[in-house]
Scaffold this motif. Structure first.
Motif, PDB file in Angstrom:
ATOM      1  N   ARG A   1    -169.406 -60.316  38.214  1.00  0.00           N
ATOM      2  CA  ARG A   1    -170.362 -60.362  39.325  1.00  0.00           C
ATOM      3  C   ARG A   1    -171.763 -60.013  38.839  1.00  0.00           C
ATOM      4  NH1 ARG A   1    -174.466 -58.057  41.693  1.00  0.00           N
ATOM      5  NH2 ARG A   1    -174.555 -58.172  43.929  1.00  0.00           N
ATOM      6  N   TYR A   2    -171.883 -58.995  37.971  1.00  0.00           N
ATOM      7  CA  TYR A   2    -173.201 -58.612  37.465  1.00  0.00           C
ATOM      8  C   TYR A   2    -173.736 -59.595  36.438  1.00  0.00           C
ATOM      9  CZ  TYR A   2    -173.623 -54.259  39.966  1.00  0.00           C
ATOM     10  OH  TYR A   2    -173.767 -53.333  40.955  1.00  0.00           O
TER      11      TYR A   2
ATOM     12  N   ARG B   1    -175.014 -62.486  38.935  1.00  0.00           N
ATOM     13  CA  ARG B   1    -176.164 -62.067  39.744  1.00  0.00           C
ATOM     14  C   ARG B   1    -176.514 -60.625  39.361  1.00  0.00           C
ATOM     15  NH1 ARG B   1    -176.067 -61.001  46.064  1.00  0.00           N
ATOM     16  NH2 ARG B   1    -178.231 -60.482  46.322  1.00  0.00           N
TER      17      ARG B   1
ATOM     18  N   GLU C   1    -178.891 -58.660  39.930  1.00  0.00           N
ATOM     19  CA  GLU C   1    -179.548 -57.779  40.902  1.00  0.00           C
ATOM     20  C   GLU C   1    -178.510 -56.845  41.522  1.00  0.00           C
ATOM     21  OE1 GLU C   1    -181.306 -58.688  45.194  1.00  0.00           O
ATOM     22  OE2 GLU C   1    -182.284 -59.781  43.573  1.00  0.00           O
ATOM     23  N   PRO C   2    -178.615 -55.544  41.284  1.00  0.00           N
ATOM     24  CA  PRO C   2    -177.568 -54.624  41.752  1.00  0.00           C
ATOM     25  C   PRO C   2    -177.606 -54.371  43.263  1.00  0.00           C
ATOM     26  CG  PRO C   2    -179.294 -53.404  40.648  1.00  0.00           C
ATOM     27  CD  PRO C   2    -179.647 -54.865  40.517  1.00  0.00           C
ATOM     28  N   ASP C   3    -176.467 -54.375  43.849  1.00  0.00           N
ATOM     29  CA  ASP C   3    -176.294 -53.972  45.240  1.00  0.00           C
ATOM     30  C   ASP C   3    -175.371 -52.752  45.177  1.00  0.00           C
ATOM     31  OD1 ASP C   3    -176.313 -53.803  47.927  1.00  0.00           O
ATOM     32  OD2 ASP C   3    -175.212 -55.660  48.301  1.00  0.00           O
ATOM     33  N   THR C   4    -175.955 -51.618  44.888  1.00  0.00           N
ATOM     34  CA  THR C   4    -175.215 -50.427  44.500  1.00  0.00           C
ATOM     35  C   THR C   4    -174.245 -49.944  45.557  1.00  0.00           C
ATOM     36  OG1 THR C   4    -177.180 -49.804  43.243  1.00  0.00           O
ATOM     37  CG2 THR C   4    -175.495 -48.135  43.528  1.00  0.00           C
TER      38      THR C   4
ATOM     39  N   ILE D   1    -172.678 -51.525  48.091  1.00  0.00           N
ATOM     40  CA  ILE D   1    -171.518 -52.409  48.281  1.00  0.00           C
ATOM     41  C   ILE D   1    -170.603 -52.350  47.069  1.00  0.00           C
ATOM     42  CG2 ILE D   1    -170.799 -54.822  48.485  1.00  0.00           C
ATOM     43  CD1 ILE D   1    -173.212 -55.236  50.306  1.00  0.00           C
TER      44      ILE D   1
END
Length: 58
Positions: free
Chosen positions: A22-23, A26, A28-31, A33
């Protein structure tokens, strides 16, 4: 000689591989979630590991 599957380790490994992919896709971190997914994923893996161990003892 065959050994039994360690479901906790298998599911935890798949979870970490999925988070890594996933990282990579994309970055951009969605910490928040991802932290929730990690906590609930490890909890689910632990639950499956406990159930598997209980079934194995029968």
């Amino acid at each position: 000689m065959r050994h039994r599957t360690d479901w906790l380790s298998l599911l935890a490994g798949l979870l970490f591989i999925g988070i890594g992919i996933r990282y990579l896709v994309r970055p951009e971190p969605d910490t928040l979630i991802m932290a929730l997914v990690l906590v609930f994923g490890i909890g689910f893996a632990g639950f499956v590991g406990i159930i598997a161990k209980a079934v194995r003892k029968r």
